[in-house]
Every structure is written in C-alpha cells, then in structure tokens.
Design a protein around this motif. Structure first.
Motif, PDB file in Angstrom:
ATOM      1  N   ALA A 296       1.483   6.473  -1.009  1.00 44.13           N
ATOM      2  CA  ALA A 296       0.485   5.603  -1.634  1.00 44.13           C
ATOM      3  C   ALA A 296       1.132   4.413  -2.346  1.00 44.13           C
ATOM      4  O   ALA A 296       0.427   3.604  -2.964  1.00 44.13           O
ATOM      5  N   GLY A 297       2.466   4.315  -2.277  1.00 46.48           N
ATOM      6  CA  GLY A 297       3.161   3.211  -2.925  1.00 46.48           C
ATOM      7  C   GLY A 297       3.451   3.438  -4.390  1.00 46.48           C
ATOM      8  O   GLY A 297       3.810   2.496  -5.103  1.00 46.48           O
TER       9      GLY A 297
ATOM     10  N   ARG B 149       5.902  13.313  -1.671  1.00 49.44           N
ATOM     11  CA  ARG B 149       5.877  12.461  -0.479  1.00 49.44           C
ATOM     12  C   ARG B 149       4.511  11.812  -0.318  1.00 49.44           C
ATOM     13  O   ARG B 149       4.405  10.640   0.053  1.00 49.44           O
ATOM     14  N   THR B 150       3.458  12.568  -0.611  1.00 49.44           N
ATOM     15  CA  THR B 150       2.094  12.034  -0.524  1.00 49.44           C
ATOM     16  C   THR B 150       1.890  10.897  -1.508  1.00 49.44           C
ATOM     17  O   THR B 150       1.290   9.860  -1.173  1.00 49.44           O
ATOM     18  N   VAL B 151       2.369  11.074  -2.730  1.00 48.23           N
ATOM     19  CA  VAL B 151       2.262  10.022  -3.744  1.00 48.23           C
ATOM     20  C   VAL B 151       3.061   8.791  -3.318  1.00 48.23           C
ATOM     21  O   VAL B 151       2.594   7.653  -3.441  1.00 48.23           O
TER      22      VAL B 151
END
Length: 275
Positions: free
Chosen positions: A234-235, A229-231
């Motif tokens: 970042a798009g 989800r964090t990645v």
C-alpha cells in the motif's frame, strides 16, 4: 469428492476430523512434521493431491507458496485448490499463478476468526474468479463461507489488515503488562484499561491475548510478516506490523510459560523467569 489436505497442524487436524464427521473424509494428506493424524499420509505433496478434486492447503504463511509449488505436478485439471493460509495478496496471486498454470482452480480463503471454537464453521471470505462457483461446494462441506467481491487478493487484504490490529493487540498487551509487572504497577494499569474499555474483563482479556501469542507465536510471526508485506504494497512503511512480528517471535520462544489455568500475575511471572 476426493479431498487432499496439505498441512496437519491445528487447523488441518480440525478440518480433517470435522470433514470426516460430515461424510467427507480426507483421502490423503501431506505434512512432514506430523506423521499421525488419523489420515493416510503421502510421501510428498504432489503424491497427496494426485487424483483429488479438492485440495485444501492449511500449512503456514511462510510455507504456503512452497506447498503449492510442491503440489503442482500432481494437481488434476479443474481441481479446486482452496488456500486457507494467512498470506499477503501478492503471495496469494503467486500461488494462483502456480495452481492455474496446471489447469486447476485457485480459491483464496481468508479465515476471519480463531478456528478452534467454531471449527469447520469458522467464518471465511472466499476470493478470486472461481470463488462464486466454489461456494456451493463450500456449503456442501459445511464451511461458513461467503464470497468477497473483487479481484484475487482482496479477501486476503481484509484478513491481513485485520491482523495488523488483532496480533498487534496481543503484542501490546504482553509488552505493557510485563513492563508493568516489573515496576509493580500492573493492577493500576489494568484498572485504567478497564475504564478505557468498559464492559471488558481486562485481566482475562490480557491473559487470553498473551496466551495466544505464547502458544501460536511462531505461526503468528509468519502471518505478520505477510501483513507487513500487505502494508508495504500500500506504499506504507510497515512499522507496526514488523514490530508485531518480532514480538510474536519473542513470545514463541517462551511457550513453556503458558499454563491455561494460571491467573494473569502468575503467567507474567512465569514469562519473566524465562528471561
């Protein structure tokens, strides 16, 4: 200071024991899966946190937001809510909205190393607008903490991006060497990796990495879904993080293969027999 604890797994159990040893016993805890850890248990999260000046959440990544929502009705105004869970920045912000909606103060904590070796002294980054004010409390408790500058979620972004690498390495060691063992070439692969990583005991590192995934795969898979989800925030398409979550889930299903005393080859054979 009255302390409440959400979660009595590996991390929660260590915190409860070490805080008590330093004169900061946990007054009450809640964990439906672990009925006895030497701490008074409440019937629910809201009951556990009632009257507490400090609430420590040490559940799992998947349960973190739900634990905060369940605890929210019992939170005292101005109570500290220290969230230790390995979650994406967006999840931490969602938890903060719940906590601060009750008048309590959310502090994100990114735990930056495995907890068992250093226990209460495991390094952590504190984030969010209340992190600086909480730092003296953390020091009094015996935590090895420092404030990470920036908005809420920044400290967790550090942890999640690190996890893409660390948990990904665990998955790569397992996949590489299990395939190599099948083909009878694991020793040559290890020799080659030893040249690539000078000064590293490749078999021992491999055994450690694979073992960590076997023992903690379920929790790591949840963490890696938060890393994905964090990645994605970042798009970027989280190709590696998502694949690592799958391999960690796979490892969790082979927990029975782990023997802390077994050499690497025996460990690989035990995993293969389970397949």
């Amino acid at each position: 200071m009255r302390i409440a604890l959400l979660g009595l797994g590996e991390v929660g159990g260590i915190l409860a024991a070490d805080l008590a040893a330093r004169g900061w016993p946990v007054a009450r805890a809640f964990d439906p899966a672990r009925p006895d850890k030497g701490v008074e248990l409440a019937a629910g999260a809201a009951e556990a946190v009632a009257g507490a000046q400090l609430v420590i959440s040490a559940v799992t990544a998947a349960a973190a937001e739900g634990a905060a929502r369940d605890a929210a009705p019992g939170l005292a105004p101005d109570a500290w809510f220290l969230d230790l869970n390995s979650c994406a920045p967006e999840t931490k912000r969602a938890i903060a909205a719940v906590v601060e909606g009750r008048g309590a103060r959310m502090v994100e904590a990114a735990v930056m190393a495995p907890v068992p070796p250093r226990r209460l002294r495991t390094p952590m980054l504190l984030g969010g607008p209340h992190a600086g004010a909480f730092l003296p409390v953390a020091a009094a408790l015996g935590l090895d903490a420092q404030v990470f500058a920036g908005p809420l979620g920044g400290a967790s972004a550090v942890k999640m991006c690190r996890s893409v690498m660390v948990k990904g390495l665990e998955a790569l060691w397992a996949e590489s060497l299990l395939a190599a063992r099948h083909h009878g070439v694991e020793r040559a692969v290890l020799d080659s990796l030893a040249e690539l990583l000078p000064g590293v005991d490749a078999p021992e590192l491999a055994r450690y990495m694979i073992g960590r995934a076997l023992v903690h795969g379920k929790r790591r898979a949840e963490e890696m879904r938060e890393a994905a989800r964090t990645v994605a925030e970042a798009g970027l398409e989280p190709l590696m993080a998502a694949a690592t979550a799958g391999r960690q889930d796979w490892a969790a299903g082979r927990r029975a293969a782990w023997d802390g005393a077994a050499p690497l080859e025996a460990l690989l054979d035990a995993i293969r027999r389970l397949d």
